[in-house]
Design a protein around this motif. Structure first.
Motif, mmCIF file in Angstrom:
data_model
loop_
_atom_site.group_PDB
_atom_site.id
_atom_site.type_symbol
_atom_site.label_atom_id
_atom_site.label_comp_id
_atom_site.label_asym_id
_atom_site.label_seq_id
_atom_site.Cartn_x
_atom_site.Cartn_y
_atom_site.Cartn_z
ATOM 1 N N GLN A 230 8.217 -4.713 -21.457
ATOM 2 C CA GLN A 230 8.798 -4.210 -20.451
ATOM 3 C C GLN A 230 7.935 -4.178 -19.090
ATOM 4 O O GLN A 230 6.520 -3.832 -19.183
ATOM 5 C CB GLN A 230 9.562 -2.620 -20.836
ATOM 6 N N VAL A 231 8.560 -4.045 -17.967
ATOM 7 C CA VAL A 231 7.684 -3.866 -16.523
ATOM 8 C C VAL A 231 7.778 -2.276 -16.414
ATOM 9 O O VAL A 231 8.785 -1.688 -16.560
ATOM 10 C CB VAL A 231 8.431 -4.574 -15.650
ATOM 11 N N MET A 232 6.530 -1.649 -16.769
ATOM 12 C CA MET A 232 6.418 -0.166 -16.446
ATOM 13 C C MET A 232 6.327 0.027 -15.026
ATOM 14 O O MET A 232 6.949 0.975 -14.621
ATOM 15 C CB MET A 232 4.979 0.183 -17.050
ATOM 16 N N GLU A 233 5.746 -0.877 -14.147
ATOM 17 C CA GLU A 233 5.729 -0.563 -12.969
ATOM 18 C C GLU A 233 5.469 -1.767 -12.011
ATOM 19 O O GLU A 233 4.662 -2.602 -12.407
ATOM 20 C CB GLU A 233 4.524 0.369 -12.574
ATOM 21 N N GLU A 234 6.112 -2.000 -10.627
ATOM 22 C CA GLU A 234 5.775 -2.903 -9.861
ATOM 23 C C GLU A 234 5.240 -2.688 -8.731
ATOM 24 O O GLU A 234 5.905 -1.524 -8.017
ATOM 25 C CB GLU A 234 6.980 -3.873 -9.564
ATOM 26 N N LEU A 235 3.971 -2.869 -8.236
ATOM 27 C CA LEU A 235 3.439 -2.122 -7.019
ATOM 28 C C LEU A 235 2.684 -3.038 -6.183
ATOM 29 O O LEU A 235 2.174 -4.371 -6.656
ATOM 30 C CB LEU A 235 2.915 -1.011 -7.280
ATOM 31 N N ALA A 236 2.434 -2.903 -4.710
ATOM 32 C CA ALA A 236 1.605 -3.590 -3.921
ATOM 33 C C ALA A 236 0.139 -3.539 -4.296
ATOM 34 O O ALA A 236 -0.383 -2.479 -4.826
ATOM 35 C CB ALA A 236 1.696 -3.334 -2.502
ATOM 36 N N ALA A 237 -0.441 -4.719 -4.577
ATOM 37 C CA ALA A 237 -1.763 -4.715 -4.785
ATOM 38 C C ALA A 237 -2.851 -3.804 -4.201
ATOM 39 O O ALA A 237 -3.579 -3.080 -4.794
ATOM 40 C CB ALA A 237 -2.389 -6.112 -4.580
ATOM 41 N N GLY A 238 -2.562 -3.545 -2.785
ATOM 42 C CA GLY A 238 -3.107 -2.610 -2.218
ATOM 43 C C GLY A 238 -2.955 -1.056 -2.568
ATOM 44 O O GLY A 238 -3.908 -0.152 -2.343
ATOM 45 N N GLU A 239 -1.833 -0.640 -3.554
ATOM 46 C CA GLU A 239 -1.495 0.436 -3.583
ATOM 47 C C GLU A 239 -1.838 0.904 -5.077
ATOM 48 O O GLU A 239 -1.507 1.934 -5.774
ATOM 49 C CB GLU A 239 0.046 0.713 -3.566
ATOM 50 N N LEU A 240 -2.739 -0.120 -5.773
ATOM 51 C CA LEU A 240 -2.960 0.290 -7.120
ATOM 52 C C LEU A 240 -3.768 1.597 -7.315
ATOM 53 O O LEU A 240 -3.485 2.311 -8.493
ATOM 54 C CB LEU A 240 -4.060 -0.869 -7.569
ATOM 55 N N ALA A 241 -4.419 2.005 -6.441
ATOM 56 C CA ALA A 241 -5.208 3.348 -6.657
ATOM 57 C C ALA A 241 -4.180 4.571 -6.749
ATOM 58 O O ALA A 241 -4.445 5.589 -7.190
ATOM 59 C CB ALA A 241 -6.289 3.451 -5.546
ATOM 60 N N GLN A 242 -2.959 4.090 -5.976
ATOM 61 C CA GLN A 242 -1.862 5.220 -6.088
ATOM 62 C C GLN A 242 -1.083 5.128 -7.130
ATOM 63 O O GLN A 242 0.378 5.509 -7.131
ATOM 64 C CB GLN A 242 -1.252 5.400 -4.670
ATOM 65 N N ALA A 243 -1.286 4.309 -8.157
ATOM 66 C CA ALA A 243 -0.109 3.859 -8.920
ATOM 67 C C ALA A 243 0.304 5.210 -9.867
ATOM 68 O O ALA A 243 -0.309 6.040 -9.988
ATOM 69 C CB ALA A 243 -0.940 3.170 -10.263
ATOM 70 N N LYS A 244 1.713 5.158 -10.051
ATOM 71 C CA LYS A 244 2.347 6.366 -10.463
ATOM 72 C C LYS A 244 2.670 6.453 -11.969
ATOM 73 O O LYS A 244 2.324 7.505 -12.656
ATOM 74 C CB LYS A 244 3.844 6.496 -9.666
#
Lengths: 280, 250
Positions: A230-244
Motif C-alpha cells: 500500500q501507499v503510506m504517503e505521497e509527498l513532494a520531494a522537497g517536503e521529505l523532511a516534513q513527512a507525516k
C-alpha cells in the motif's frame, strides 16, 4: 496525463493460499513529471511498475479500476500492442546490467537491434544511431564500447548502454527499477544525474523505483512511499523532511549519518495499523 | 603481547600481470574497528580476502596478534579470525538447515557442547531457537545475515572481517544489523575490519578508516577527523562530499 493508475491490486495464489502483494495502489504521473516509488523489499514497488507494462507472470491476478498509460487502457490491449509499447513509448531500465544485457552480443548490436525494432532503417543506419546514442549517454569512448561485449565493460558503462538502448525509440516514459543498486556510490550519482538530464531534455516522464529515500528526493518531483502493498504517503520531494507518516519518518531516521553520529541507530517499529487496508 | 591485533606491511596482490593491491600497510589495535572504503575495483575487498586467507597469492607481511601468518592458514587461525560476507543469499548453503550450517565449524574443530554453543550463538544475534530447523530460503534477508554473523561468532573469534555486511539489506534492517555488530564488539571486545563503499555506514561503526583508490591506501584517518572535514587526500574529500550530498534529503 502520462500514467494514471487507480486502485491497482495484484494477487498471487500458491498452495491454495491467496496473497495480495499490492493492495489498492493509485498514482498519477503527468508528462515531464518525475515520480519516485520508495519502499523496502517486498513492498510491491517493482511489481507495480511491471503491472503497468503487463510484465507479470500469467499467474498474477491483476485488477485495477483504471490503468492508463499515455491515454491507452493497458488492461484491454492485445499482447501485440503491448509489445510495441514496451521499449517503444515506455523504456524500462532494470537493476543489474550484468543480467539484462545479452552476454554473447556486442553492445553496439544490442542497441542497434533495439533501434531497428522501433525505427525503419538499415544495418548501417542502426549502427550510426547506436553510436549516437552511446554519445548521448556520455560514454567517453563510444567507438570502443560499440564493439565491446558486456563482460568487457564496467557496471556503470553497462547501465549507460542499457539507457542508450531504452532511448532508441524516443520514449515518453522511462521506468527505472533500482537502476543503480548494483553500482558504486560515485557511479550511482553519475547515472542518476544522467537519467535526470535525459528526462529533462527529452521531455520524458520518469518513474524511479528505489529503496533509498533521500537519494530519490534529489531526482524526483514527488515521492510515493510504499509499505506491504500500500501507499503510506505521497509527498513532494522537497517536503521529505516534513513527512507525516511514521513509516516514512522511520525510514529516514534509521540511516547512519556522517554529520550526526549516534551510538545506536533507531530501529523501525512497525505499527500493525499500517497493514490495515486504506483504500475501500 | 603487542596491542596491535592486525599488522599489515607492504601487502601486494596481483592477478596475472595486473597488480591490484599496491603495497598496503595498516595496523588495527586490539578492540578497534577499522573501516576500508573505496570504489569498486579499488582493491578493498582483495585486501580483506588476503587477510582472511582466502587469497594465497600475496606478498608482504601480515601479523595477527603479533604472530606472522603465511599464505595457507593453520586450523587454529580460523578460531581467531572469522569473516562475514556481503550477500546472505550466496553465503549460506541453500540445502542445509541453519543447524547444520552453524554446527559445521564445531564439527571441523571437534568442539564440545554443540547444542549449548549453537543456542548461545543464536541468542547473541537475537534469533529464536526455532530457526535452527529452517532452511536459508525460509528466512528474511536480515535474519540470514544474522545467521552469517552467528556462524562467525560460534568460533568465538577475536577478529571479525566484514565485507559489506549490510549493503544487500534494506535500510531498516541495516540499522538493526549495525546495532547488533556494535553491541557484539563492545560486549566481546572484538576487533573489526569492515569494507564498505558506504561512508556513513563505516563512520557509524568504525573509529578509524582507510581510503583506497587504484589499489593504494591513499589516506588513513580517524572518523572524528573525517567528520570535522580534516581529510587531506582529494579522493577522500570527494567521497565525503558525495556522501553528504546524497544523504540529506532536499
Amino acid at each position: 496525463m502520462l500514467v494514471d493508475i487507480e486502485n491497482l491490486r495484484i494477487a498471487f495464489e500458491s498452495n491454495g493460499k491467496r496473497f495480495e502483494a499490492v493492495r489498492g495502489v493509485s498514482f498519477k504521473l503527468e508528462a515531464r513529471q518525475k515520480l519516485g516509488i520508495v519502499g523496502e523489499s517486498g513492498s510491491g514497488k517493482s511489481i507495480t511498475a511491471r503491472a503497468l507494462m503487463r510484465l507479470l507472470p500469467p499467474q498474477a491476478q491483476v485488477t485495477a479500476d483504471r490503468m492508463r498509460f499515455d491515454g491507452i487502457d493497458i488492461q484491454s490491449q492485445s499482447e501485440r500492442e503491448m509489445r510495441k509499447l514496451r521499449g517503444g513509448r515506455a523504456g524500462f531500465i532494470l537493476q543489474d546490467p550484468k543480467y539484462s544485457l545479452n552476454p554473447v552480443k556486442t553492445i553496439g548490436n544490442q542497441i542497434a537491434e533495439a533501434w531497428r525494432t522501433h525505427n525503419k532503417g538499415g544495418k548501417k543506419e542502426a549502427r550510426e544511431a547506436a553510436l549516437d546514442l552511446l554519445e548521448q549517454v556520455m560514454i567517453r569512448d563510444p567507438k570502443r564500447v560499440l564493439d565491446a561485449y558486456p563482460h568487457e565493460i564496467s557496471g556503470g558503462m553497462g547501465q549507460r548502454a542499457m539507457i542508450a538502448m531504452m532511448l532508441a525509440p524516443n520514449p515518453t516514459l522511462l521506468i527505472a527499477d533500482e537502476p543503480t543498486s548494483a553500482l558504486d556510490a560515485s557511479v550511482e550519482a553519475e547515472i542518476l544525474r544522467l537519467i535526470d538530464e535525459l528526462v529533462d531534455t527529452r521531455n520524458m516522464g520518469l518513474l524511479l523505483i528505489s529503496h533509498d529515500l533521500p537519494l530519490v528526493s534529489h531526482f524526483c518531483d514527488k515521492v510515493s512511499v510504499m509499505y506491504m502493498g500500500q501507499v503510506m504517503e505521497e509527498l513532494a520531494a522537497g517536503e521529505l523532511a516534513q513527512a507525516k507518516h511514521p513509516y516514512t519518518q522511520g525510514l529516514l531516521n534509521c540511516l547512519p549519518s556522517l554529520d550526526h553520529p549516534r551510538t545506536d541507530l533507531p530501529v523501525l517499529t512497525r505499527d500493525p495499523s499500517w497493514l490495515e487496508e486504506k483504500a475501500q | 603481547m603487542s596491542d596491535k591485533m592486525i599488522d599489515v606491511r607492504d601487502l601486494r596482490v596481483s592477478f596475472g600481470a595486473k597488480e591490484v593491491v599496491k603495497g598496503v600497510s595498516l595496523a588495527v589495535q586490539r578492540g578497534e574497528s577499522f573501516g576500508v572504503v573505496g570504489e569498486s575495483g579499488s582493491g578493498k575487498s582483495t585486501v580483506l580476502r588476503a587477510l582472511a586467507g582466502l587469497n594465497h597469492h600475496w606478498s608482504g607481511e601480515i601479523d595477527f596478534d603479533g604472530v606472522p601468518v603465511g599464505a595457507k592458514r593453520p586450523r587454529a587461525f580460523f578460531r581467531k579470525v572469522q569473516m562475514v560476507f556481503q550477500d546472505p543469499f550466496g553465503s549460506l548453503h541453500p540445502r542445509q538447515t541453519i543447524d547444520r550450517i552453524l554446527s559445521e565449524f564445531l564439527a571441523v574443530h571437534g568442539m564440545d557442547d554443540m547444542d549449548g554453543r549453537l543456542n548461545r550463538a543464536l541468542e547473541a544475534v537475537a534469533l529464536p531457537q526455532s530457526v535452527r530447523f529452517r532452511f536459508p530460503h525460509q528466512l528474511s534477508g536480515g535474519q540470514r545475515q544474522r545467521v552469517a554473523i552467528a556462524r562467525a561468532l560460534i568460533a568465538e573469534p577475536k577478529v571479525l572481517l566484514l565485507d559489506e555486511p549490510t549493503s544487500a539489506l534494506d535500510v531498516s534492517v541495516q540499522a538493526e544489523v549495525l546495532n547488533l555488530l556494535a553491541h557484539l564488539r563492545e560486549s566481546r571486545g572484538l576487533t573489526y575490519v569492515m569494507v564498505s563503499h558506504n561512508l556513513s555506514v563505516v563512520a557509524h561503526l568504525c573509529s578509524r578508516l582507510g581510503v583506497m583508490q587504484h589499489g593504494e591506501l591513499v589516506e588513513q584517518l580517524s572518523v572524528e577527523d573525517l567528520r570535522a572535514r580534516r581529510a587531506t587526500h582529494p579522493h577522500t574529500r570527494e567521497l565525503v562530499e558525495l556522501s553528504r550530498s546524497l544523504e540529506t534529503p532536499v
